[in-house]
Design an enzyme around this catalytic site. Structure first.
Site, PDB file in Angstrom:
ATOM      1  N   SER A  25       0.838  -1.212   0.000  1.00  0.00           N
ATOM      2  CA  SER A  25       0.000   0.000   0.000  1.00  0.00           C
ATOM      3  C   SER A  25       0.863   1.248   0.000  1.00  0.00           C
ATOM      4  O   SER A  25       0.371   2.356   0.182  1.00  0.00           O
ATOM      5  CB  SER A  25      -0.894  -0.002   1.239  1.00  0.00           C
ATOM      6  OG  SER A  25      -0.114  -0.098   2.415  1.00  0.00           O
ATOM      7  N   HIS A 158     -39.068  24.620  -8.412  1.00  0.00           N
ATOM      8  CA  HIS A 158     -39.223  23.725  -9.580  1.00  0.00           C
ATOM      9  C   HIS A 158     -38.477  24.258 -10.804  1.00  0.00           C
ATOM     10  O   HIS A 158     -38.852  23.966 -11.932  1.00  0.00           O
ATOM     11  CB  HIS A 158     -40.702  23.527  -9.953  1.00  0.00           C
ATOM     12  CG  HIS A 158     -41.583  23.189  -8.804  1.00  0.00           C
ATOM     13  ND1 HIS A 158     -41.925  21.902  -8.471  1.00  0.00           N
ATOM     14  CD2 HIS A 158     -42.174  23.994  -7.874  1.00  0.00           C
ATOM     15  CE1 HIS A 158     -42.705  21.921  -7.397  1.00  0.00           C
ATOM     16  NE2 HIS A 158     -42.854  23.184  -7.010  1.00  0.00           N
ATOM     17  N   SER A 279     -13.946  26.373 -26.776  1.00  0.00           N
ATOM     18  CA  SER A 279     -14.198  25.103 -27.448  1.00  0.00           C
ATOM     19  C   SER A 279     -13.154  24.924 -28.534  1.00  0.00           C
ATOM     20  O   SER A 279     -12.709  25.890 -29.147  1.00  0.00           O
ATOM     21  CB  SER A 279     -15.594  25.121 -28.060  1.00  0.00           C
ATOM     22  OG  SER A 279     -15.669  24.227 -29.149  1.00  0.00           O
ATOM     23  N   LYS A 285     -17.750  29.772 -28.193  1.00  0.00           N
ATOM     24  CA  LYS A 285     -18.063  29.192 -26.885  1.00  0.00           C
ATOM     25  C   LYS A 285     -17.219  29.739 -25.744  1.00  0.00           C
ATOM     26  O   LYS A 285     -16.043  30.022 -25.906  1.00  0.00           O
ATOM     27  CB  LYS A 285     -17.876  27.668 -26.935  1.00  0.00           C
ATOM     28  CG  LYS A 285     -18.889  26.918 -27.756  1.00  0.00           C
ATOM     29  CD  LYS A 285     -20.304  26.998 -27.202  1.00  0.00           C
ATOM     30  CE  LYS A 285     -20.492  26.228 -25.929  1.00  0.00           C
ATOM     31  NZ  LYS A 285     -20.475  24.783 -26.129  1.00  0.00           N
ATOM     32  N   GLU A 292     -18.467  23.016 -13.751  1.00  0.00           N
ATOM     33  CA  GLU A 292     -18.903  21.668 -14.166  1.00  0.00           C
ATOM     34  C   GLU A 292     -18.045  20.595 -13.508  1.00  0.00           C
ATOM     35  O   GLU A 292     -18.534  19.534 -13.109  1.00  0.00           O
ATOM     36  CB  GLU A 292     -18.791  21.520 -15.683  1.00  0.00           C
ATOM     37  CG  GLU A 292     -19.779  22.361 -16.468  1.00  0.00           C
ATOM     38  CD  GLU A 292     -19.437  22.342 -17.946  1.00  0.00           C
ATOM     39  OE1 GLU A 292     -19.807  21.393 -18.619  1.00  0.00           O
ATOM     40  OE2 GLU A 292     -18.763  23.286 -18.408  1.00  0.00           O
ATOM     41  N   TYR A 319      -8.740  -6.349  13.542  1.00  0.00           N
ATOM     42  CA  TYR A 319      -8.155  -5.886  12.282  1.00  0.00           C
ATOM     43  C   TYR A 319      -8.275  -6.952  11.202  1.00  0.00           C
ATOM     44  O   TYR A 319      -8.124  -8.144  11.449  1.00  0.00           O
ATOM     45  CB  TYR A 319      -6.667  -5.524  12.490  1.00  0.00           C
ATOM     46  CG  TYR A 319      -6.016  -5.070  11.192  1.00  0.00           C
ATOM     47  CD1 TYR A 319      -6.121  -3.746  10.774  1.00  0.00           C
ATOM     48  CD2 TYR A 319      -5.336  -5.963  10.368  1.00  0.00           C
ATOM     49  CE1 TYR A 319      -5.571  -3.329   9.571  1.00  0.00           C
ATOM     50  CE2 TYR A 319      -4.784  -5.550   9.170  1.00  0.00           C
ATOM     51  CZ  TYR A 319      -4.907  -4.240   8.775  1.00  0.00           C
ATOM     52  OH  TYR A 319      -4.369  -3.829   7.585  1.00  0.00           O
ATOM     53  N   GLN A 324      -6.909  -1.960   4.894  1.00  0.00           N
ATOM     54  CA  GLN A 324      -5.919  -1.197   4.129  1.00  0.00           C
ATOM     55  C   GLN A 324      -6.588  -0.469   2.956  1.00  0.00           C
ATOM     56  O   GLN A 324      -6.116   0.560   2.508  1.00  0.00           O
ATOM     57  CB  GLN A 324      -4.840  -2.154   3.609  1.00  0.00           C
ATOM     58  CG  GLN A 324      -3.768  -1.469   2.790  1.00  0.00           C
ATOM     59  CD  GLN A 324      -2.631  -2.429   2.498  1.00  0.00           C
ATOM     60  OE1 GLN A 324      -1.872  -2.798   3.392  1.00  0.00           O
ATOM     61  NE2 GLN A 324      -2.504  -2.835   1.255  1.00  0.00           N
TER      62      GLN A 324
HETATM   63  N1  ARG Z   1      -0.856  -1.321   5.632  1.00  0.00           N
HETATM   64  C1  ARG Z   1      -1.757  -1.779   6.658  1.00  0.00           C
HETATM   65  C2  ARG Z   1      -3.075  -1.012   6.551  1.00  0.00           C
HETATM   66  O1  ARG Z   1      -3.083   0.017   5.982  1.00  0.00           O
HETATM   67  C3  ARG Z   1      -1.149  -1.541   7.981  1.00  0.00           C
HETATM   68  C4  ARG Z   1      -1.614  -2.488   9.020  1.00  0.00           C
HETATM   69  C5  ARG Z   1      -1.154  -3.846   8.673  1.00  0.00           C
HETATM   70  N2  ARG Z   1      -1.430  -4.802   9.677  1.00  0.00           N
HETATM   71  C6  ARG Z   1      -1.350  -6.097   9.475  1.00  0.00           C
HETATM   72  N3  ARG Z   1      -1.615  -6.878  10.449  1.00  0.00           N
HETATM   73  N4  ARG Z   1      -1.030  -6.614   8.301  1.00  0.00           N
HETATM   74  O2  ARG Z   1      -4.085  -1.455   7.031  1.00  0.00           O
END
Ligand code: ARG
Length: 463
Positions: A25, A158, A279, A285, A292, A319, A324
């Site tokens: 991530s 309206h 445009s 235009k 928009e 968790y 993530q």
């Molecule tokens: N990158 C993970 C997230 O954003 C961090 C927590 C990861 N925890 C784990 N037990 N793998 O959620």
């Protein structure tokens, strides 16, 4: 594989590049490096105060963490896809810099409480910025409301012309809407400002950590007490994205009005060239693209909210890696809301209203028909009868291709003998507005009251 060293004990082979690539991530959460480092520093200082680490150890880790922050900022240390996430990248770098001592930072902590902490810190800052941008927009609206005080426009229901209103009144309606957004945001920030750190993975820790101390260092108003709750819920983010969605909904309605008002069909407003586009094919235009786009980008924020809610639905405690996936909607919604508020203030600064045209339009229509009905009511007729008579007058005008202003007293007498010469005053748009009595109406006195109120409120506000 850089990160593998952190838990190599349990595994006989390293994470495959394919799995790492899928699960990393870091491309998104690298934006949280400041929050992550601030959290780690607070944690390590607490560990020293609790004598879990020595003061010397804590100081070395702290110094190294600060150096890592610089390295990230100067590009010397790059947060790339070889790491699973920002937390592991920084920890890994720390161990590279200070050796095995770096491995002590994670004592009594988990990435589960760490990420919840980073997000809360991030949203706290983002929330303050969004609040400031709301105030900025309210100030522009107030400025325009003062500038166009006394200018009338058709008010709509309206999307059909209804009654004359003051332009200022219409603009100030948005000031009140954004005020509620501001309040909602602060309410959300108040609930969000609690520290989850110290929940560790889910069950807390056997080290004598001081959760309150860390919370204080990081300027939280206390802790999320239940450790399972602290690492598993993302309701703070749902709330935040709801607030963003409501802001975008308000902006989008306003954007739509600007799009309408700047058409030839309405001709009420002009946005300056610098905030419109041409445009590629039609030379004549001038398009209100910025408005928009604000309208269009609203979908991203609503989408983010729904994305997050869907991710959270039916997740068992505590968790789960699904969590993530809260990062894309979080960053998307925050960025889009910030950008949209920012551009909107600028669009509005560069918008002018065509007083003459709007007031002409008020003459050539039936916007004061309600005043005629009210006139007859004051002469003793029940409102329903007065309404019917006025309806017949309007129908007569339409059949004869004329407007209320073209009627004479003789014609009016064919509908009711109650009309006297003063009826012509009642039919004037300015008079209609001035006649309003009720609190919060579009009368000049009531609009002035609003201006005075908002001037006072917004003057006190920082930013
Ligand atoms: N990158 C993970 C997230 O954003 C961090 C927590 C990861 N925890 C784990 N037990 N793998 O959620």
């Amino acid at each position: 594989m850089a990160h593998q060293a952190l838990w190599s004990g349990r595994f006989k082979e390293p994470l495959s590049a394919i799995a790492l690539n899928f699960s990393s991530s870091i491309d998104l959460d690298k934006r949280l490096y400041q929050e992550d480092i601030a959290g780690s520093i607070a944690h390590v200082e607490m560990l020293a105060a609790a004598r879990i680490l020595t003061a010397v150890e804590a100081r070395r880790i702290r110094t190294a963490l600060k150096a890592i922050q610089k390295e990230i900022e100067t590009g010397k240390f790059q947060l790339t896809g070889e790491y699973e996430d920002v937390h592991l990248a920084i920890e890994q770098r720390l161990i590279q810099k200070v050796g095995p001592l770096g491995g002590k930072l994670h004592t009594g902590r988990s990435r589960n409480d760490q990420i919840a902490l980073d997000e809360r810190l991030y949203l706290r800052t983002a929330g303050k910025e969004i609040a400031r941008l709301i105030v900025q927009l309210q100030r522009v609206l107030l400025y325009k409301a003062e500038k166009y005080f006394g200018t009338l426009m058709p008010g709509y229901t309206h999307l059909q012309r209804a009654q004359p209103v003051m332009v200022s009144h219409h603009l100030l309606a948005y000031v009140s809407m954004f005020e509620r957004d501001y309040e909602r945001l602060h309410d959300c920030l108040r609930r969000l400002n609690k520290s989850p750190l110290g929940a560790a993975a889910l069950a807390g820790t056997s080290f004598p950590i001081d959760r309150q101390k860390v919370a204080k260092k990081l300027h939280f108003d206390g802790i999320i007490e239940n450790s399972i709750d602290a690492v598993s819920d993302r309701d703070y983010l749902v709330e935040f994205l709801s607030v963003c969605s409501i802001i975008m909904m308000h902006l989008s309605r306003f954007a739509e009005e600007l799009v309408l008002w700047t058409t030839k069909e309405f001709g009420f407003a002009q946005i300056s060239d610098a905030y419109t586009t041409g445009s590629s094919i039609m030379p004549q235009k001038k398009n209100p693209d910025m408005a928009e786009l604000v309208r269009g980008k609203t979908g991203r924020v609503y989408g983010s909210l729904l994305n997050l809610l869907t991710t959270l639905k039916a997740l068992p405690l505590a968790y789960n890696r699904d969590l993530q996936e809260d990062k894309p909607p979080m960053f998307e919604a925050v960025n889009t809301t910030r950008q949209s508020l920012f551009i909107f203030s600028h669009i509005l600064v560069h918008t002018t209203f065509d007083k003459k045209h709007m007031e002409e339009e008020l003459q050539n229509d039936f916007l004061t028909a309600t005043e005629i009905a009210d006139y007859l009511v004051r002469k003793g007729l029940p409102f329903r009868e007065a309404h019917a008579i006025t309806g017949r007058i309007v129908s007569y005008c339409i059949d004869h291709r004329m407007y209320l202003g073209n009627l004479d007293l003789d014609t009016l007498h064919t509908f009711s003998k109650l009309f006297e010469p003063d009826i012509f005053d009642y039919m004037l748009p300015h008079r209609s507005v001035e006649q309003k009595q009720s609190t919060g109406s579009t009368s000049p006195q009531e609009v002035k009251k609003q201006i005075v109120h908002w001037t006072r409120v917004l003057k006190k506000r920082k930013g």
